[in-house]
Design a protein around this motif. Structure first.
Motif: not given
Ligand code: GEK
Ligand code: PPY
Length: 243
Positions: A193-199
């Motif tokens: 979820e972190l990777e998805i939202s930061q990207k």
């Protein structure tokens, strides 16, 4: 084509800078695009099939925003012996360097001119095929029309333009549905979820998808005689326009 695993957005950052096609992205790009874009491998293969059908002897082929050269390699495999030249163009020096290595890994009699340049500045002429595989969405919206017009003017009659893009949907419910299916696709490919939202934050100011209607209108207004979506998975589509 080798690639490190994409972990660029895996750790929480205080500030998320705008997405750039820099050295870090170039090093993981193959993994990134395959895990982020549903249908990418199918689209690359089909671009090769379209090349086989449309590329005429002694004509030029343009791969605009060529990244690591996947579309160029797929095309080159299909047009051996036709005395064509491919122009693979990208304005990221890091992409160009890695692309050069990828092209050198296979022998071919087709000349590839690999240029580090802005696709808005290059001359397009005598083209039987032009590819914009997920590139137009990164140009300022106000520059897209002029590029399509220059592509049309530089194409031979009967030539093909392939445009693949993330799509925007005016219908909110459809936008939400297809966007959340895309997020599921990324989760299923191991992104957190972190990777998805930061990207997502990094791309916000950089990548601006158009709707299918806008694409179709732009292509027909600039003269293309035939248009169709030939592939769609969720909010990702690939279109063809024939002069
Ligand atoms: N103005 C510009 N001029 C030149 N290059 C540009 C410009 N703007 C962006 N680029 C370049 O366009 C590419 C877009 S990626 C294409 C994938 C490839 N087509 C593939 O089939 O694998 C798509 C994505 O990452 O979603 C990057 O390499 C940028 O440096
Ligand atoms: O990752 C995403 O969410 C995308 O929309 C596609 C993408 C793929 C590779 C670089 C930039 C955007």
């Amino acid at each position: 084509m080798n690639s490190q695993q994409d972990t660029i957005y895996a750790h929480a950052a205080d500030q998320i800078a705008d997405f750039q096609f820099d050295q870090r992205v170039a090093g993981v790009f193959n993994d990134m695009i395959r895990r982020s874009v549903p249908g990418y491998a199918q689209i690359i293969n089909t671009i090769g099939d379209f090349a086989d059908r449309f590329v005429v002897p002694k004509s030029n082929v343009y791969d605009l925003g060529s990244s690591l050269g996947s579309a160029t390699l797929s095309i080159r495999r299909q047009i051996e012996g036709r005395a064509c030249q491919i122009f693979a163009i990208d304005n990221s020096q890091s992409m160009i360097e890695r692309c050069k290595e990828n092209l050198a890994a296979y022998v071919s009699d087709t000349q590839v001119n690999l240029l580090c340049a802005d696709i808005r500045d290059i001359e397009i002429q005598h083209a039987s095929m032009v590819v914009l595989n997920f590139t137009l969405q990164f140009l300022p919206i106000s520059d897209r029309d002029a590029l399509i017009k220059r592509i049309y003017d530089g194409m031979l009659p009967g030539g093909i333009l392939v445009i693949s893009e993330k799509l925007y949907f005016e219908d909110n419910q459809i936008q939400h549905l297809l966007d959340s299916q895309h997020l599921n696709f990324k989760r299923a490919n191991g992104y957190s979820e972190l990777e998805i939202s930061q990207k997502r934050s990094a791309l916000e100011n950089v990548m601006r998808p158009d709707s299918l209607t806008v694409h179709q209108q732009r292509l027909t207004a600039n003269g293309f005689s035939h248009f169709s979506v030939w592939f769609q998975c969720f909010n990702f589509a690939s279109m063809v326009a024939i002069k």
